[in-house]
Scaffold this motif. Structure first.
Motif, PDB file in Angstrom:
ATOM      1  N   CYS A 333     -51.081  29.037  -3.596  1.00  0.00           N
ATOM      2  CA  CYS A 333     -51.217  30.173  -2.601  1.00  0.00           C
ATOM      3  C   CYS A 333     -50.587  31.728  -3.278  1.00  0.00           C
ATOM      4  O   CYS A 333     -49.375  31.554  -3.302  1.00  0.00           O
ATOM      5  CB  CYS A 333     -50.958  29.518  -1.282  1.00  0.00           C
ATOM      6  N   ALA A 334     -51.058  32.565  -2.924  1.00  0.00           N
ATOM      7  CA  ALA A 334     -50.100  34.194  -3.747  1.00  0.00           C
ATOM      8  C   ALA A 334     -49.822  34.624  -2.364  1.00  0.00           C
ATOM      9  O   ALA A 334     -48.452  34.659  -2.866  1.00  0.00           O
ATOM     10  CB  ALA A 334     -51.707  34.843  -3.841  1.00  0.00           C
ATOM     11  N   HIS A 335     -50.587  34.478  -1.348  1.00  0.00           N
ATOM     12  CA  HIS A 335     -49.157  34.424  -0.052  1.00  0.00           C
ATOM     13  C   HIS A 335     -48.745  33.872  -0.308  1.00  0.00           C
ATOM     14  O   HIS A 335     -46.847  34.458   0.266  1.00  0.00           O
ATOM     15  CB  HIS A 335     -49.789  34.544   1.174  1.00  0.00           C
ATOM     16  N   CYS A 336     -47.979  32.660  -0.457  1.00  0.00           N
ATOM     17  CA  CYS A 336     -47.013  31.651   0.309  1.00  0.00           C
ATOM     18  C   CYS A 336     -45.459  32.268  -0.949  1.00  0.00           C
ATOM     19  O   CYS A 336     -44.188  32.427  -1.010  1.00  0.00           O
ATOM     20  CB  CYS A 336     -47.794  30.555  -0.071  1.00  0.00           C
ATOM     21  N   GLN A 337     -46.335  31.734  -2.652  1.00  0.00           N
ATOM     22  CA  GLN A 337     -45.527  32.587  -3.171  1.00  0.00           C
ATOM     23  C   GLN A 337     -44.554  34.345  -3.444  1.00  0.00           C
ATOM     24  O   GLN A 337     -43.873  34.115  -3.391  1.00  0.00           O
ATOM     25  CB  GLN A 337     -46.523  32.508  -5.028  1.00  0.00           C
ATOM     26  N   ALA A 338     -45.830  35.228  -2.555  1.00  0.00           N
ATOM     27  CA  ALA A 338     -45.507  36.100  -2.740  1.00  0.00           C
ATOM     28  C   ALA A 338     -44.099  36.144  -1.432  1.00  0.00           C
ATOM     29  O   ALA A 338     -43.225  36.890  -1.694  1.00  0.00           O
ATOM     30  CB  ALA A 338     -46.434  37.076  -2.156  1.00  0.00           C
ATOM     31  N   LEU A 339     -44.176  35.457  -0.533  1.00  0.00           N
ATOM     32  CA  LEU A 339     -43.113  35.552   0.502  1.00  0.00           C
ATOM     33  C   LEU A 339     -41.588  34.590  -0.164  1.00  0.00           C
ATOM     34  O   LEU A 339     -40.167  35.248   0.669  1.00  0.00           O
ATOM     35  CB  LEU A 339     -43.859  34.673   1.045  1.00  0.00           C
ATOM     36  N   ILE A 340     -42.161  33.526  -0.632  1.00  0.00           N
ATOM     37  CA  ILE A 340     -40.809  32.665  -1.431  1.00  0.00           C
ATOM     38  C   ILE A 340     -40.127  34.351  -1.896  1.00  0.00           C
ATOM     39  O   ILE A 340     -38.904  33.979  -1.833  1.00  0.00           O
ATOM     40  CB  ILE A 340     -41.440  32.074  -2.801  1.00  0.00           C
ATOM     41  N   LYS A 341     -40.689  34.999  -2.964  1.00  0.00           N
ATOM     42  CA  LYS A 341     -40.255  36.167  -3.474  1.00  0.00           C
ATOM     43  C   LYS A 341     -39.571  36.978  -3.057  1.00  0.00           C
ATOM     44  O   LYS A 341     -38.584  37.520  -3.394  1.00  0.00           O
ATOM     45  CB  LYS A 341     -41.409  36.467  -5.100  1.00  0.00           C
ATOM     46  N   LYS A 342     -40.043  37.232  -1.813  1.00  0.00           N
ATOM     47  CA  LYS A 342     -40.224  38.366  -0.908  1.00  0.00           C
ATOM     48  C   LYS A 342     -38.853  37.445   0.000  1.00  0.00           C
ATOM     49  O   LYS A 342     -37.413  38.516  -0.008  1.00  0.00           O
ATOM     50  CB  LYS A 342     -41.300  38.612   0.292  1.00  0.00           C
ATOM     51  N   ASN A 343     -38.279  36.402   0.182  1.00  0.00           N
ATOM     52  CA  ASN A 343     -37.369  35.945   0.657  1.00  0.00           C
ATOM     53  C   ASN A 343     -36.287  35.390   0.090  1.00  0.00           C
ATOM     54  O   ASN A 343     -35.418  35.047   0.869  1.00  0.00           O
ATOM     55  CB  ASN A 343     -37.644  35.235   2.030  1.00  0.00           C
ATOM     56  N   ASN A 344     -37.047  35.285  -1.287  1.00  0.00           N
ATOM     57  CA  ASN A 344     -35.389  34.814  -1.807  1.00  0.00           C
ATOM     58  C   ASN A 344     -35.031  33.587  -1.845  1.00  0.00           C
ATOM     59  O   ASN A 344     -33.761  32.968  -1.772  1.00  0.00           O
ATOM     60  CB  ASN A 344     -34.105  36.211  -2.298  1.00  0.00           C
ATOM     61  N   LEU A 345     -36.341  33.121  -1.479  1.00  0.00           N
ATOM     62  CA  LEU A 345     -35.806  31.163  -1.726  1.00  0.00           C
ATOM     63  C   LEU A 345     -36.201  30.860  -3.132  1.00  0.00           C
ATOM     64  O   LEU A 345     -36.400  30.987  -3.538  1.00  0.00           O
ATOM     65  CB  LEU A 345     -37.500  31.334  -0.705  1.00  0.00           C
ATOM     66  N   LYS A 346     -36.214  29.666  -3.096  1.00  0.00           N
ATOM     67  CA  LYS A 346     -35.748  29.001  -4.479  1.00  0.00           C
ATOM     68  C   LYS A 346     -37.329  28.615  -4.856  1.00  0.00           C
ATOM     69  O   LYS A 346     -37.437  28.271  -6.388  1.00  0.00           O
ATOM     70  CB  LYS A 346     -35.030  28.079  -3.860  1.00  0.00           C
TER      71      LYS A 346
END
Length: 754
Positions: A333-346
């Motif tokens: 999911c593009a949204h999920c991957q962007a959210l991971i990146k935005k929030n510096n999630l591992k």
């Protein structure tokens, strides 16, 4: 303020237990028998100042024993007394549930700090009345009692199969009988959404039904073809159940599953998923890839749902699930991957933690707390969350060490959808083997915790998942009598060394359940068989809760009669045969007929070691299970299989001396819906010194798949003392499968050598 309640009874109760032992479950913390006895009067006189609800309450619970009348204090022979000192210093929670009962020759006095304490005292008193009914008098005694754990819970899944409001109330009554104080109501899942949410009517219009249901053993992959539902509880019905539970001093904890187990919700509102759908409520059991997508509209939806849930349930904790959430869709999911990146999630596990923490923040803002299954530990635990430790005890240990509260509910002790007797003679169940004595042996405080950390263990809970439970009679069968063991564990008076005493009390309570028309399991009456090493081979040890002299057995496959062999000692199994056994009393058959087939090979009964141990849920008999002469039943994953999650099976068999052999056989399972996959490969080694091993055979994934997991290998002529087999786990479950990205399960039964 101390509240004193005096009671003058017309009692009727059952036979005195040996040596003044009460037939009470859970057993009180302290029982002191005194001189004298209370003669049962003709009328039971209650305080005339009792409120109307209190009068109705006493009428309901004591009316079966005597005629109730009301009088003044003088008629009650009221004894003024302060609440006695506690046995041990009590926490605020324990004080709420503390009570004493004093029975003298003149009267019976209940003392408690709260209505809840009085209610538990009444449950104890009712059991005493039933015990002493035939003799018309009760020995004088003093009981001082309080629970050890604040959370003593039972769970009920109404999503896989639905139960009516009246049935749920009956379930709550069962909890109250045995002083359990928490009802965990599992209301949403892939197979059905069961709670009315007024803001989102499609949840019940669409999500509360499914087109059909899986039936029989999972491996059969068969369906009934019958629409199921719509089944759900209206908000008025929810209020009715919560009120009913509150009157019995039971807290109802609702569970709204997230981010996984969401197919029923997505069938109604597909826009909350990572893909477009369409979706439908699951017809199979298991775990599915489509889960809630962590986008703003999803959180708005969940917050609105939780607002309505919290208005219906006053419980401090709201259960948000958090278990078995595949990350397949989030990875794509593009949204999920962007959210991971935005929030510096591992990674996606970090995204799960983000999801849970966001929900927790919202629930905390409403003055409540969250509790979730131990997967909410993934990626870091939300700041104020409590953990329900089900995959084992490690989740609870990790939470307690981090100063988070935990409720212990490990599957190996507390999953009541597991078999409780010999799977061959039990109704179809999910799997596992959790008999009464195992439940009773559980200690909710892990040894790994020190005294300070142990304070974070809130208590214990058992769970009843209903994939294989079609009606309420089967619910009763699965919880009784195991609920009694759970109650004593939670109360803190269980003692595995005195299990036989507990079992005798359970049997005395069967008379109570009979009068209530409860469909309890009689598994403890049936013959229990255990394979043990014997003279470089095996023997079959038979036991029953009754007099072992009543056991009869045959070795030729015929049904035993009263004239069959009388069991005296473990039965030697020298060759392949079938043992059938049953319990007789007074010349009559009193149990089911148990049957066990044995296939004896050169490895049967030999010493075996494992490099890695099986999961607790599927570890019955340990390594010896692999050489006990029993081929696993592929439809009943009970005590004949060992299960390993994410681990290889590396087993070494010691024949005791150099031995000729030329063949090996074993079975592995495939049940992808339950994350069980066939082995990836297998390698066979031999050695004479248990140090230097030579590989003699190897097979790969294709061969195992072609054999459908039933492996039989020709090894050529071999002569060795040691044989090692390495069966490789499938590893991480690939995309497109239930449980993708999680560790696969590997199930193995018997390792036979000829």
């Amino acid at each position: 303020m101390v509240r004193t309640f005096l009671v003058f009874f017309v009692l009727l109760s059952s036979f005195m237990f040996a040596q003044n032992k009460l037939n009470v479950i859970p057993y009180p913390q302290k029982v002191e028998f005194l001189k004298g006895e209370f003669i049962i009067p003709e009328k039971f006189i209650l305080d005339k100042n009792l409120s109307k609800p209190e009068r109705e309450y006493y009428k309901r619970y004591l009316g079966e024993f005597f005629t109730l009348t009301y009088g003044a204090k003088e008629e009650l022979h009221l004894v003024q007394a302060l609440f006695p000192p506690s046995i041990v210093p009590l926490s605020k929670e324990q004080e709420q549930e503390n009570y004493t009962i004093e029975i003298s020759s003149r009267n019976i006095t209940i003392k408690a700090y709260t209505d809840q304490g009085r209610f538990w005292a009444l449950q104890t008193l009712i059991q005493i009345l039933k015990q002493y009914k035939p003799v018309g008098k009760i020995p004088a005694m003093k009981i001082e009692d309080h629970p050890k754990f604040a959370w003593r819970g039972m769970h009920l899944d109404v999503c896989r199969h639905f139960f009516t409001v009246d049935e749920v109330k009956q379930y709550i009554d069962y909890l109250a009988m045995y002083k359990l104080n928490t009802f965990h109501w599992h209301l949403t899942d892939d197979q059905g959404w069961r709670i009315e949410i007024k803001k989102y009517p499609k949840l019940t219009q669409i999500g509360s039904k499914r087109k059909e249901s899986m039936i029989g053993a999972y491996v059969d992959n068969t369906f009934d073809g019958k629409p199921y539902g719509p089944y759900f509880y209206t908000q008025e019905q929810i209020k009715e159940v919560v009120k009913y539970a509150t009157e019995r001093h039971i807290t109802v904890v609702p569970e709204i599953e997230m981010p996984g187990h969401a197919l029923a919700a997505l069938s109604a509102y597909p826009e909350l998923a990572c893909t477009k759908g369409p979706f439908e409520s699951a017809t199979k059991w298991g775990v599915f890839d489509d889960v809630f997508c962590p986008k703003d509209e999803t959180f708005t939806f969940l917050e609105n749902v939780l607002d309505e849930v919290m208005k219906l349930f006053p419980s401090q904790y709201i259960h948000i699930g958090g278990d078995e959430c595949p990350k397949t869709r989030w990875k794509e999911c593009a949204h999920c991957q962007a959210l991971i990146k935005k929030n510096n999630l591992k990674d996606e596990h970090g995204l799960q933690s983000y999801f849970i923490q966001r929900i927790e923040k919202y629930i905390n803002s409403k003055g409540r707390k969250i509790i979730g299954w131990d997967e909410i530990l993934e990626g870091g635990l939300a700041p104020n969350a409590a953990v329900m430790s089900w995959t084992g005890v490690n989740g609870g240990i990790e939470a307690a060490k981090a100063k988070h509260f935990a409720v212990m509910t490990p599957g190996s002790y507390c999953y009541f959808d597991h078999y409780q007797g010999d799977p061959q003679s039990e109704p179809n169940a999910f799997g596992g083997f959790t008999p009464l004595d195992k439940v009773y042996s559980y200690n909710p405080i892990p040894e790994e915790l020190n005294a300070d950390q142990a304070q974070y263990i809130l208590g214990v809970q058992a769970n009843l998942w209903t994939e294989y439970i079609l009606d309420f009679k089967q619910v009763e069968y699965m919880i009784f009598p195991r609920l009694m063991a759970l109650s004593e564990v939670g109360w803190g008076t269980s003692d595995p060394k005195n299990y036989k005493d507990f079992e005798n009390r359970v049997i005395s309570h069967f008379k109570i359940l009979d009068k209530m028309n409860v469909n309890y399991a009689k598994s403890i009456y049936n013959i229990s068989g255990k394979v043990i090493p014997s003279n470089n081979g095996i023997a079959y040890e038979l036991s029953t809760s009754q007099n072992p002299n009543g056991i009869r057995y045959t070795l030729d496959g015929t049904v035993p009669t009263i004239n069959s062999k009388n069991y005296q000692a473990p039965v030697s199994i020298p060759n392949s045969l079938t043992v059938k056994s049953a319990y007789f009393e007074g010349g009559q058959l009193k149990s089911a007929v148990s049957s066990q087939d044995f296939i004896v090979s050169k490895s049967t009964g030999k010493k075996i070691t494992l490099e890695q141990q099986p999961s607790e849920n599927y570890s019955f008999g340990g390594a010896f299970t692999l050489v006990d002469g029993i081929i696993g039943n592929v439809k009943k994953l009970g005590k004949t299989w060992l299960g390993f999650q994410g681990k290889d099976v590396v087993a070494t068999i010691d024949f005791g001396q150099k031995t000729d052999f030329s063949e090996i056989y074993f079975n592995t399972l495939e049940n992808k819906g339950s994350w069980i996959h066939l082995a990836k490969s297998a390698k066979i080694y031999v050695s004479d010194d248990n140090k230097n091993f030579k590989i003699i055979k190897e097979i790969g994934k294709e061969d195992i798949q072609n054999a459908k997991g039933k492996i039989q290998l020709k090894l050529g002529k071999q002569n060795a003392r040691y044989l090692k087999i390495m069966i490789e786990n499938a590893g991480i479950i690939p995309s497109g499968n239930p449980g993708a990205d999680s560790k696969a399960w590997l199930f193995v039964d018997e390792i036979g050598v000829n």
